[in-house]
Each structure stands twice: as structure tokens, then as C-alpha cells.
Motif scaffolding. Structure first.
Motif, PDB file in Angstrom:
ATOM      1  N   MET A 258       0.850  -1.189   0.000  1.00 20.06           N
ATOM      2  CA  MET A 258       0.000   0.000   0.000  1.00 20.06           C
ATOM      3  C   MET A 258       0.889   1.244   0.000  1.00 20.06           C
ATOM      4  SD  MET A 258      -2.883  -1.422   2.649  1.00 20.06           S
ATOM      5  CE  MET A 258      -3.844   0.097   2.680  1.00 20.06           C
ATOM      6  N   SER A 259       1.869   1.224  -0.880  1.00 18.11           N
ATOM      7  CA  SER A 259       2.822   2.327  -0.936  1.00 18.11           C
ATOM      8  C   SER A 259       2.178   3.635  -1.348  1.00 18.11           C
ATOM      9  CB  SER A 259       3.960   1.982  -1.910  1.00 18.11           C
ATOM     10  OG  SER A 259       3.446   1.680  -3.193  1.00 18.11           O
ATOM     11  N   TYR A 260       0.991   3.568  -1.950  1.00 18.57           N
ATOM     12  CA  TYR A 260       0.298   4.790  -2.347  1.00 18.57           C
ATOM     13  C   TYR A 260      -0.132   5.636  -1.158  1.00 18.57           C
ATOM     14  CZ  TYR A 260      -3.652   1.686  -1.367  1.00 18.57           C
ATOM     15  OH  TYR A 260      -4.514   0.802  -0.776  1.00 18.57           O
ATOM     16  N   LEU A 261      -0.080   5.059   0.049  1.00 16.07           N
ATOM     17  CA  LEU A 261      -0.417   5.826   1.243  1.00 16.07           C
ATOM     18  C   LEU A 261       0.633   6.887   1.563  1.00 16.07           C
ATOM     19  CD1 LEU A 261      -1.658   3.004   3.649  1.00 16.07           C
ATOM     20  CD2 LEU A 261      -3.061   4.694   2.467  1.00 16.07           C
ATOM     21  N   TYR A 262       1.787   6.764   0.938  1.00 18.50           N
ATOM     22  CA  TYR A 262       2.921   7.621   1.301  1.00 18.50           C
ATOM     23  C   TYR A 262       3.351   8.477   0.119  1.00 18.50           C
ATOM     24  CZ  TYR A 262       2.911   3.989   4.836  1.00 18.50           C
ATOM     25  OH  TYR A 262       2.517   3.117   5.813  1.00 18.50           O
ATOM     26  N   SER A 263       3.978   9.599   0.417  1.00 18.03           N
ATOM     27  CA  SER A 263       4.492  10.474  -0.625  1.00 18.03           C
ATOM     28  C   SER A 263       5.645   9.793  -1.348  1.00 18.03           C
ATOM     29  CB  SER A 263       4.974  11.791  -0.021  1.00 18.03           C
ATOM     30  OG  SER A 263       6.118  11.570   0.785  1.00 18.03           O
ATOM     31  N   GLU A 264       5.984  10.326  -2.522  1.00 19.00           N
ATOM     32  CA  GLU A 264       7.084   9.750  -3.297  1.00 19.00           C
ATOM     33  C   GLU A 264       8.385   9.776  -2.507  1.00 19.00           C
ATOM     34  OE1 GLU A 264       9.135  10.290  -7.713  1.00 19.00           O
ATOM     35  OE2 GLU A 264       7.327  11.394  -7.167  1.00 19.00           O
ATOM     36  N   THR A 265       8.610  10.854  -1.770  1.00 18.03           N
ATOM     37  CA  THR A 265       9.817  10.952  -0.946  1.00 18.03           C
ATOM     38  C   THR A 265       9.813   9.906   0.153  1.00 18.03           C
ATOM     39  OG1 THR A 265       9.959  13.326  -1.363  1.00 18.03           O
ATOM     40  CG2 THR A 265      11.176  12.467   0.529  1.00 18.03           C
ATOM     41  N   ALA A 266       8.681   9.768   0.816  1.00 20.90           N
ATOM     42  CA  ALA A 266       8.591   8.793   1.906  1.00 20.90           C
ATOM     43  C   ALA A 266       8.786   7.372   1.398  1.00 20.90           C
ATOM     44  CB  ALA A 266       7.244   8.927   2.607  1.00 20.90           C
ATOM     45  N   ARG A 267       8.282   7.079   0.195  1.00 22.84           N
ATOM     46  CA  ARG A 267       8.425   5.728  -0.352  1.00 22.84           C
ATOM     47  C   ARG A 267       9.886   5.363  -0.555  1.00 22.84           C
ATOM     48  NH1 ARG A 267       3.866   7.193  -3.651  1.00 22.84           N
ATOM     49  NH2 ARG A 267       5.184   7.530  -5.477  1.00 22.84           N
ATOM     50  N   GLN A 268      10.715   6.347  -0.798  1.00 17.42           N
ATOM     51  CA  GLN A 268      12.135   6.084  -1.016  1.00 17.42           C
ATOM     52  C   GLN A 268      12.910   5.953   0.285  1.00 17.42           C
ATOM     53  OE1 GLN A 268      13.320   9.412  -3.444  1.00 17.42           O
ATOM     54  NE2 GLN A 268      12.245   8.656  -5.273  1.00 17.42           N
ATOM     55  N   GLU A 269      12.307   6.402   1.377  1.00 16.23           N
ATOM     56  CA  GLU A 269      13.055   6.464   2.640  1.00 16.23           C
ATOM     57  C   GLU A 269      12.624   5.424   3.669  1.00 16.23           C
ATOM     58  OE1 GLU A 269      12.454  10.438   3.963  1.00 16.23           O
ATOM     59  OE2 GLU A 269      13.854  11.316   2.490  1.00 16.23           O
ATOM     60  N   ILE A 270      11.436   4.842   3.525  1.00 17.68           N
ATOM     61  CA  ILE A 270      10.951   3.917   4.543  1.00 17.68           C
ATOM     62  C   ILE A 270      10.783   2.525   3.957  1.00 17.68           C
ATOM     63  CG2 ILE A 270       9.764   5.747   5.801  1.00 17.68           C
ATOM     64  CD1 ILE A 270       7.146   4.771   4.636  1.00 17.68           C
ATOM     65  N   ASP A 271      10.781   1.548   4.858  1.00 17.46           N
ATOM     66  CA  ASP A 271      10.570   0.161   4.469  1.00 17.46           C
ATOM     67  C   ASP A 271       9.073  -0.124   4.500  1.00 17.46           C
ATOM     68  OD1 ASP A 271      10.903  -2.487   3.859  1.00 17.46           O
ATOM     69  OD2 ASP A 271      11.373  -3.101   5.915  1.00 17.46           O
ATOM     70  N   ILE A 272       8.472  -0.296   3.333  1.00 25.34           N
ATOM     71  CA  ILE A 272       7.026  -0.498   3.229  1.00 25.34           C
ATOM     72  C   ILE A 272       6.729  -1.992   3.163  1.00 25.34           C
ATOM     73  CG2 ILE A 272       4.973  -0.033   1.848  1.00 25.34           C
ATOM     74  CD1 ILE A 272       6.344   2.515   0.874  1.00 25.34           C
ATOM     75  N   GLU A 273       5.851  -2.434   4.038  1.00 25.80           N
ATOM     76  CA  GLU A 273       5.521  -3.849   4.118  1.00 25.80           C
ATOM     77  C   GLU A 273       4.824  -4.326   2.845  1.00 25.80           C
ATOM     78  OE1 GLU A 273       2.949  -6.813   7.071  1.00 25.80           O
ATOM     79  OE2 GLU A 273       2.328  -4.746   6.754  1.00 25.80           O
ATOM     80  N   SER A 274       5.159  -5.540   2.432  1.00 29.64           N
ATOM     81  CA  SER A 274       4.422  -6.197   1.359  1.00 29.64           C
ATOM     82  C   SER A 274       3.728  -7.430   1.924  1.00 29.64           C
ATOM     83  CB  SER A 274       5.359  -6.591   0.211  1.00 29.64           C
ATOM     84  OG  SER A 274       6.279  -7.580   0.640  1.00 29.64           O
ATOM     85  N   PHE A 275       2.626  -7.803   1.277  1.00 31.24           N
ATOM     86  CA  PHE A 275       1.868  -8.961   1.745  1.00 31.24           C
ATOM     87  C   PHE A 275       1.150  -9.577   0.550  1.00 31.24           C
ATOM     88  CE2 PHE A 275      -0.172  -4.914   2.773  1.00 31.24           C
ATOM     89  CZ  PHE A 275      -1.332  -4.970   2.013  1.00 31.24           C
ATOM     90  N   PRO A 276       0.782 -10.838   0.617  1.00 36.05           N
ATOM     91  CA  PRO A 276       0.177 -11.501  -0.544  1.00 36.05           C
ATOM     92  C   PRO A 276      -1.277 -11.114  -0.748  1.00 36.05           C
ATOM     93  CG  PRO A 276       0.348 -13.041   1.285  1.00 36.05           C
ATOM     94  CD  PRO A 276       1.034 -11.773   1.724  1.00 36.05           C
TER      95      PRO A 276
END
Length: 415
Positions: A213-231
């Protein structure tokens, strides 16, 4: 054991991403969610929900709702804000389902954070209850409750379940519900332009892919944080039909598909993130701009030029939709600066009916507001109407095949 997606949802709740909000350019409650997705779900639900509610009224009964994968209860707002008809210029809403006509709304979610958030948001509504439940185990203790009139889901919640687990849950629903109960499935579509690499999936394991759900975050934040993935399990419309037949045969219950709808065909959440398809324009962001007050959009950026995988049914439909989309946008660009007679438009007689209607609508809108000077009529009237015209174009040309970000199926039990 931590549930799939729990880290993402817990963090999103903590950051206020599930607080009630009416829309914006980015985030969970952006303008596309508010003015496109929620409204299209309501439009799809209106006929069958109207019939159900009228039947309950005649019997002197109220409506019971079970929300499967409820999040913080946003499905309640979808169901209670459906108008009986398209509104005229009068001021009054006539809702299909009024809040005082609901006896029970039971929201089930695996995330305790979501359950607690829903309980806080709707603390003033005693008919709303929230409980933690793992839907992979079916309805569980809920089977001891009285049958529900609506078994509801929204925003891909049931795609968190693998096919086997979804069959188990829906088997319980078919056995628990009564004659006329509605089942609303909200799944993630497999043939979206957002993930062309998923189109070729054949085996069951290939239809389950990692998702964020990386769309929850800004483009900058997506590059700086570890975003969880799930099936998540991705679905085609034909598979939903097979699923309904399988459930009917296994339970001995009639199960009719009333409607299937592709939602967000060209404006899915991940058109902006480029996470699964780097070739996409940030088209959702541009549509959000159309619906934003006092913000003018460069309509040229809305033109689509996209290659899609070769599929005998899906590809021609997407190509026709994109061609119609571009025709409407290009016409509006020209019409903002020039007078024009629509029947003189090249190819007019061959245009699909939804495109002709959208063109006539925008021609009238631009002609009728051209004299206005106050309040930036282009940004605040013309561009939002173009957004609605594009939304209607998508809806009228979709076929429920699974080529949108969302695939909504409305089924009814026949006992």
C-alpha cells in the motif's frame, strides 16, 4: 502470529490515514476515492439495495449488515449515502438506506487497530459493532448470529484471502444467509494496466502476488521507509463466475450474479507509484487535480499512450476505452478555445454511445459557463465535470472482466 498486512494497517491507523476525510490530491482519501470509487460502488449497489430495503420495509423489519474486512467502518458510509435516484437541482437527499433503518452493522476485521478505530469513529452509533475475526477461518462464531441481509466487503478486502480460504468463507455465508441476502465481493482485478506482468498468471500460486500500500505515502517517503508487502489474490471476472457456480453446487444454494463492475480501470492506486508498471503516467494524480478547487490541470497530460499485453478479450476493450478517453480530453482542450459543431467531429457516427454522450455533456458545460468570470469556472466547474464525464465513460464501457484496480461483484442468495 502477526496477520498479513498488520504492520501496514497498524501504522496507517496510528498516522491518522483512516480518520474521516473528504478527499485530496494524495493519500487514502484522495479525490478519486471520494468522487469516483465510492460513488461508482454506490451506483452499482443502488438497484439491488433499493429492492432489498423496500422488501424489509414492507415486512416492518430493519436491515442487518455484516462487513467482511471492515477496516475502520468506511463501508457503513458507502451503504448509507446511496441516493434513490440521480439528484436534480433540489436540495434534499432521499437515501436508499437510512441509518435508522439498520438494526445491526457488524464489522469484522483481522486488525485489532482497525476494530478499535472503528469503535471510536462510530461510538455515537450503538447499532454499529466491531469485532476482531480471521476470515480465513470462515464466519466462525458469527454463524451463531441471526442471518444478515447484506454480507458486504469493500476495497479489495477479500483479496487478502487465498482462493481456498475465500471459498470457505463464502460457503459459510451461503449457508448462513437467507433467501434474498446480498453478497458484495470487492476484489483486486488481475488485468489492470497497473501490473501487466500479472496478466499471464495461470496456476493458483501465480495468481497470488506480493502487494504493498505504498500509495499511502508520498514519493519521498516511499524512497526512505521500508514499506511492508503482503500476498493478495488477483481475480478475473470469469473466475468470479466459476466461483459462484462452485459455491452453488457445493452448498445446494442458488447464487445469482446481479452485477459485476470494473472500478478504476485507468486511475488505479498504483498508476502513480509506478511500482508494478514504470511506463504509466501519474494519471490518478491528474484526475485528483481535476476535482481540486482552484487548481487548473494541463489537459494535455491526460492523454494516454500505453501499450498493454495481448489478450483476446481485455486488450480490445482497453484500447477502445483509451481511444475514447483521449478523444474526450482532446475535444475539451479544443473546445475551451474555439466554438465547434459536434457532428462535424471526425468519426462522430462511429463513436461508442458513451463517448457521444460525454462529448455532448462537456460541449454543453463549456458553452454554458463561458460567460462566467467569478470563482475560476474552468477549475471549479469545467474540470470537475470533465472528471465526472471520464468517470462515466469508464463505467459505461466496463464489462466486469477484472481489468480495473477493483472488481466488484454483487451476488444474491436464492433459497
Amino acid at each position: 502470529m502477526q496477520s498479513v498486512g498488520e504492520q501496514t494497517y497498524t501504522q496507517a491507523v496510528r498516522e491518522g490515514k483512516y480518520d474521516l476525510y473528504v478527499g485530496n490530491l494524495f493519500g487514502k482519501y484522495d479525490n478519486v476515492r471520494t468522487y469516483w470509487e465510492d460513488q461508482l460502488t454506490r451506483i452499482a449497489l443502488r438497484p439491488c439495495l433499493t429492492h432489498l430495503v423496500d422488501r424489509k420495509r414492507e415486512a416492518g423489519q430493519k436491515v442487518r449488515i455484516c462487513d467482511l474486512g471492515c477496516g475502520a467502518g468506511q463501508g457503513y458510509q458507502i451503504l448509507t449515502k446511496i441516493d434513490r435516484r440521480d439528484l436534480d437541482l433540489g436540495l434534499q437527499h432521499q437515501r436508499v438506506l437510512n441509518e435508522d433503518e439498520i438494526s445491526t452493522y457488524l464489522g469484522l476485521d483481522i486488525s485489532q487497530a482497525m476494530v478499535e478505530k472503528g469503535s471510536v469513529l462510530f461510538a455515537d452509533k450503538p447499532q454499529l459493532q466491531f469485532a476482531q475475526a480471521d476470515l480465513r477461518e470462515g464466519l466462525g462464531k458469527i454463524k451463531q448470529e441471526q442471518p444478515f441481509d447484506i454480507y458486504f466487503s469493500s476495497y479489495g478486502s477479500l483479496s487478502h484471502l487465498g482462493r481456498q480460504d475465500l471459498v470457505k468463507l463464502l460457503t459459510d455465508v451461503c449457508e448462513h444467509g437467507h433467501d434474498g441476502s446480498l453478497i458484495v465481493l470487492d476484489l483486486i482485478g488481475r488485468y489492470s494496466i497497473e501490473w501487466p506482468d500479472f496478466w499471464s498468471a495461470e496456476s493458483e500460486s501465480e495468481k497470488v502476488r506480493q502487494y504493498t500500500m505504498s500509495y499511502l505515502y508520498s514519493e519521498t517517503a516511499r524512497q526512505e521507509i521500508d514499506i511492508e508487502s503482503f500476498p493478495l489474490r488477483f481475480w478475473a471476472g470469469s473466475e468470479v463466475k466459476q466461483l459462484a457456480d462452485e459455491l452453488a453446487a457445493a452448498t445446494g444454494t442458488g447464487l445469482e450474479i446481479i452485477n459485476m463492475m470494473d472500478r478504476s480501470i485507468l486511475v488505479g492506486r498504483h498508476t502513480d507509484t509506478h511500482e508494478y508498471n514504470p511506463a504509466l503516467k501519474p494519471i490518478r494524480r491528474l484526475i485528483n487535480s481535476l476535482h481540486e478547487d482552484y487548481l487548473r490541470t494541463d489537459l494535455g497530460d491526460l492523454i494516454l499512450d500505453l501499450d498493454v499485453p495481448d489478450h483476446p478479450q481485455i486488450t480490445p476493450r482497453l484500447q477502445q476505452l483509451m481511444k475514447s478517453w483521449n478523444t474526450l480530453v482532446e475535444y475539451c482542450q479544443h473546445r475551451l478555445c474555439h466554438n465547434f459543431c459536434l457532428p462535424e467531429l471526425k468519426g462522430w457516427n462511429d463513436f461508442p454511445k458513451p463517448l457521444q454522450f460525454s462529448l455532448m455533456t462537456m460541449d454543453r458545460v463549456i458553452a454554458d459557463v463561458g460567460w462566467m468570470w467569478y470563482g475560476d469556472p474552468r477549475a471549479n466547474i469545467i474540470e470537475p465535470q470533465l472528471g465526472y464525464a471520464l468517470r462515466t465513460l469508464e463505467y459505461d464501457m466496463q464489462r466486469g472482466s477484472g481489468c480495473g484496480h477493483g472488481l466488484v461483484a454483487i451476488l444474491q442468495l436464492k433459497k
